[in-house]
Design a protein around this motif. Structure first.
Motif, PDB file in Angstrom:
ATOM      1  N   PRO A  76      65.649  13.208  61.011  1.00 18.04           N
ATOM      2  CA  PRO A  76      66.105  14.099  59.742  1.00 18.04           C
ATOM      3  C   PRO A  76      66.785  15.266  60.591  1.00 18.04           C
ATOM      4  O   PRO A  76      67.531  16.004  59.578  1.00 18.04           O
ATOM      5  CB  PRO A  76      65.094  14.218  59.108  1.00 18.04           C
ATOM      6  CG  PRO A  76      63.537  14.279  59.663  1.00 18.04           C
ATOM      7  CD  PRO A  76      64.023  13.144  60.804  1.00 18.04           C
ATOM      8  N   THR A  77      65.981  16.006  61.160  1.00 17.33           N
ATOM      9  CA  THR A  77      67.057  17.248  61.638  1.00 17.33           C
ATOM     10  C   THR A  77      67.561  17.075  63.108  1.00 17.33           C
ATOM     11  O   THR A  77      67.660  16.330  64.160  1.00 17.33           O
ATOM     12  CB  THR A  77      65.884  17.989  61.701  1.00 17.33           C
ATOM     13  OG1 THR A  77      64.898  17.954  62.909  1.00 17.33           O
ATOM     14  CG2 THR A  77      65.252  18.385  59.948  1.00 17.33           C
ATOM     15  N   GLN A  78      68.621  18.114  63.196  1.00 19.88           N
ATOM     16  CA  GLN A  78      69.110  18.158  64.759  1.00 19.88           C
ATOM     17  C   GLN A  78      68.389  17.804  65.224  1.00 19.88           C
ATOM     18  O   GLN A  78      68.316  17.420  66.669  1.00 19.88           O
ATOM     19  CB  GLN A  78      70.363  19.152  64.709  1.00 19.88           C
ATOM     20  CG  GLN A  78      70.930  18.982  66.256  1.00 19.88           C
ATOM     21  CD  GLN A  78      71.963  17.945  66.507  1.00 19.88           C
ATOM     22  OE1 GLN A  78      72.410  17.620  65.219  1.00 19.88           O
ATOM     23  NE2 GLN A  78      71.823  17.241  67.300  1.00 19.88           N
ATOM     24  N   LYS A  79      66.946  18.769  65.851  1.00 19.52           N
ATOM     25  CA  LYS A  79      66.067  18.932  66.831  1.00 19.52           C
ATOM     26  C   LYS A  79      64.985  17.408  66.662  1.00 19.52           C
ATOM     27  O   LYS A  79      64.879  17.418  68.000  1.00 19.52           O
ATOM     28  CB  LYS A  79      64.732  20.431  65.839  1.00 19.52           C
ATOM     29  CG  LYS A  79      63.735  19.920  67.139  1.00 19.52           C
ATOM     30  CD  LYS A  79      62.474  21.111  66.739  1.00 19.52           C
ATOM     31  CE  LYS A  79      61.425  21.803  67.352  1.00 19.52           C
ATOM     32  NZ  LYS A  79      60.376  22.686  66.873  1.00 19.52           N
ATOM     33  N   ALA A  80      65.218  16.349  65.552  1.00 18.56           N
ATOM     34  CA  ALA A  80      64.407  15.358  65.618  1.00 18.56           C
ATOM     35  C   ALA A  80      65.433  14.621  66.855  1.00 18.56           C
ATOM     36  O   ALA A  80      65.144  13.567  67.639  1.00 18.56           O
ATOM     37  CB  ALA A  80      63.741  15.170  64.175  1.00 18.56           C
ATOM     38  N   PHE A  81      66.835  14.696  66.082  1.00 21.99           N
ATOM     39  CA  PHE A  81      67.723  13.832  67.055  1.00 21.99           C
ATOM     40  C   PHE A  81      67.442  14.005  68.600  1.00 21.99           C
ATOM     41  O   PHE A  81      67.467  12.951  69.591  1.00 21.99           O
ATOM     42  CB  PHE A  81      69.011  14.107  66.238  1.00 21.99           C
ATOM     43  CG  PHE A  81      70.225  12.992  66.922  1.00 21.99           C
ATOM     44  CD1 PHE A  81      69.799  11.795  67.328  1.00 21.99           C
ATOM     45  CD2 PHE A  81      71.843  13.959  66.089  1.00 21.99           C
ATOM     46  CE1 PHE A  81      70.794  10.693  67.963  1.00 21.99           C
ATOM     47  CE2 PHE A  81      72.422  13.224  67.278  1.00 21.99           C
ATOM     48  CZ  PHE A  81      71.870  11.824  68.181  1.00 21.99           C
ATOM     49  N   ASP A  82      67.886  15.609  68.953  1.00 23.35           N
ATOM     50  CA  ASP A  82      67.762  15.605  69.632  1.00 23.35           C
ATOM     51  C   ASP A  82      66.316  15.190  71.164  1.00 23.35           C
ATOM     52  O   ASP A  82      66.153  14.404  72.029  1.00 23.35           O
ATOM     53  CB  ASP A  82      67.920  17.132  70.840  1.00 23.35           C
ATOM     54  CG  ASP A  82      69.337  18.216  70.175  1.00 23.35           C
ATOM     55  OD1 ASP A  82      70.148  17.281  70.032  1.00 23.35           O
ATOM     56  OD2 ASP A  82      69.209  19.232  69.870  1.00 23.35           O
ATOM     57  N   GLN A  83      65.201  15.270  70.369  1.00 24.27           N
ATOM     58  CA  GLN A  83      64.019  14.708  70.731  1.00 24.27           C
ATOM     59  C   GLN A  83      63.933  12.886  71.135  1.00 24.27           C
ATOM     60  O   GLN A  83      64.195  12.854  72.087  1.00 24.27           O
ATOM     61  CB  GLN A  83      62.697  15.088  69.611  1.00 24.27           C
ATOM     62  CG  GLN A  83      61.633  14.664  70.528  1.00 24.27           C
ATOM     63  CD  GLN A  83      61.022  15.375  71.820  1.00 24.27           C
ATOM     64  OE1 GLN A  83      61.195  16.402  71.610  1.00 24.27           O
ATOM     65  NE2 GLN A  83      60.856  14.492  73.179  1.00 24.27           N
ATOM     66  N   ALA A  84      64.286  12.330  70.213  1.00 24.36           N
ATOM     67  CA  ALA A  84      64.599  11.107  70.362  1.00 24.36           C
ATOM     68  C   ALA A  84      65.544  10.749  70.969  1.00 24.36           C
ATOM     69  O   ALA A  84      65.455   9.351  72.106  1.00 24.36           O
ATOM     70  CB  ALA A  84      65.229  10.286  69.211  1.00 24.36           C
ATOM     71  N   LEU A  85      66.765  11.329  71.161  1.00 18.79           N
ATOM     72  CA  LEU A  85      67.966  10.568  72.739  1.00 18.79           C
ATOM     73  C   LEU A  85      67.077  11.344  74.113  1.00 18.79           C
ATOM     74  O   LEU A  85      67.220  10.589  74.525  1.00 18.79           O
ATOM     75  CB  LEU A  85      68.976  12.043  72.975  1.00 18.79           C
ATOM     76  CG  LEU A  85      69.588  11.258  71.552  1.00 18.79           C
ATOM     77  CD1 LEU A  85      70.854  12.391  70.773  1.00 18.79           C
ATOM     78  CD2 LEU A  85      70.455   9.996  71.382  1.00 18.79           C
ATOM     79  N   LYS A  86      65.887  11.986  73.700  1.00 21.93           N
ATOM     80  CA  LYS A  86      65.633  13.041  75.210  1.00 21.93           C
ATOM     81  C   LYS A  86      64.362  11.587  75.338  1.00 21.93           C
ATOM     82  O   LYS A  86      64.469  11.325  76.357  1.00 21.93           O
ATOM     83  CB  LYS A  86      65.052  14.327  74.662  1.00 21.93           C
ATOM     84  CG  LYS A  86      63.888  15.005  76.268  1.00 21.93           C
ATOM     85  CD  LYS A  86      63.460  15.965  75.658  1.00 21.93           C
ATOM     86  CE  LYS A  86      63.046  16.588  76.830  1.00 21.93           C
ATOM     87  NZ  LYS A  86      61.923  17.951  77.083  1.00 21.93           N
ATOM     88  N   ASN A  87      64.376  11.154  74.128  1.00 21.19           N
ATOM     89  CA  ASN A  87      62.703  10.611  74.790  1.00 21.19           C
ATOM     90  C   ASN A  87      63.488   9.091  74.577  1.00 21.19           C
ATOM     91  O   ASN A  87      62.739   8.077  75.266  1.00 21.19           O
ATOM     92  CB  ASN A  87      61.826   9.930  73.280  1.00 21.19           C
ATOM     93  CG  ASN A  87      60.985  11.043  73.153  1.00 21.19           C
ATOM     94  OD1 ASN A  87      61.402  12.016  74.261  1.00 21.19           O
ATOM     95  ND2 ASN A  87      60.273  11.490  72.217  1.00 21.19           N
ATOM     96  N   GLY A  88      64.674   8.620  74.748  1.00 20.38           N
ATOM     97  CA  GLY A  88      64.818   7.076  75.209  1.00 20.38           C
ATOM     98  C   GLY A  88      64.809   6.553  73.918  1.00 20.38           C
ATOM     99  O   GLY A  88      64.762   5.209  73.863  1.00 20.38           O
ATOM    100  N   ALA A  89      64.981   6.922  72.546  1.00 15.25           N
ATOM    101  CA  ALA A  89      64.443   5.717  71.665  1.00 15.25           C
ATOM    102  C   ALA A  89      65.605   4.707  71.673  1.00 15.25           C
ATOM    103  O   ALA A  89      66.845   4.803  71.398  1.00 15.25           O
ATOM    104  CB  ALA A  89      64.793   6.281  70.452  1.00 15.25           C
TER     105      ALA A  89
END
Length: 230
Positions: free
Chosen positions: A47-60
């Motif tokens: 829902p947030t930019q921080k969450a988006f960045d984390q999901a991209l980093k993890n490779g979801a």
């Protein structure tokens, strides 16, 4: 669940608030996971930019985000698929209901458990399941697609709508009405006696029978251990 991102986008679409899809849409999706830990094969909601960045980093493999995030900066998806939503909360709720909701009917019992006690005046419609030790009294009306789990009691004259799930130990009082698509969680009492007393000149208390009713509308969820008196 074994779906591709493209299939999920097509099946859900605008009615689930989805607006755009970006990336390699044939990525296989197997699980729903938190954005903090979702990796390859997982879909997550960010829902947030921080969450988006984390999901991209993890490779979801599939990331749902609000519309505003995809245009906030140039994004390298790194193999992930991104689906945009005009209401990420509603998309999260509806998609999780569709693909990740627990099916309580898979308890392993037959449609009507042999220990259930059902009055002869009651008709159990097709698709309704009755669990162990359920008691259904006379003149109860039940809609299709319901599921009553263990030790549910439906008192005489009650009306239960379509697609109603009632969890263990719940009591629906006499004459009460429950609408369609409701969920009533464990050990709730709907339509019990209210606490009404009159006091005489000797300070004795006399119970006033509660002759009113409880009517529950459509698409209502009542949590566990709740009581709604007459």
């Amino acid at each position: 669940m074994k779906k591709t991102a493209a299939e999920i986008f097509e099946e859900c679409g605008e009615s689930y608030g989805l607006t755009e899809i970006h990336g390699k849409c044939k990525n296989p999706i197997q699980n729903i996971a938190p954005y903090e830990s979702g990796t390859k094969g997982d879909m997550v909601f960010a829902p947030t930019q921080k969450a988006f960045d984390q999901a991209l980093k993890n490779g979801a493999s599939l990331i749902f985000i609000p519309n505003k995030l995809i245009g906030s900066k140039t994004v390298s998806l790194n193999g992930s698929v991104v689906i945009c939503s005009n209401n990420i909360g509603v998309s999260h709720a509806r998609i999780k209901q569709k693909y990740g909701d627990h099916d309580y009917t898979q308890a392993g019992w037959e449609a009507i458990h042999p220990s259930a006690v059902i009055h002869q005046s009651v008709t159990i419609p097709e698709g309704t399941k009755i669990g162990p030790n359920v008691v259904i009294e006379k003149n109860v009306t039940i809609g299709p697609g319901c599921y009553f789990m263990a030790n549910v009691v439906i008192e005489h004259g009650a009306t239960i709508g379509d697609n109603v799930s009632i969890h263990p130990g719940t009591i629906i009082g006499w004459g009460c009405k429950v609408g369609n698509d409701c969920l009533i969680l464990s050990n709730s009492v709907i339509g019990g006696e209210g606490f009404g007393y009159a006091q005489d000149q000797y300070f004795n208390h006399h119970r006033i029978p509660q002759t009113g009713n409880v009517i529950v509308g459509n698409k209502v969820t009542i949590g566990g251990l709740n009581t709604i008196d007459r």
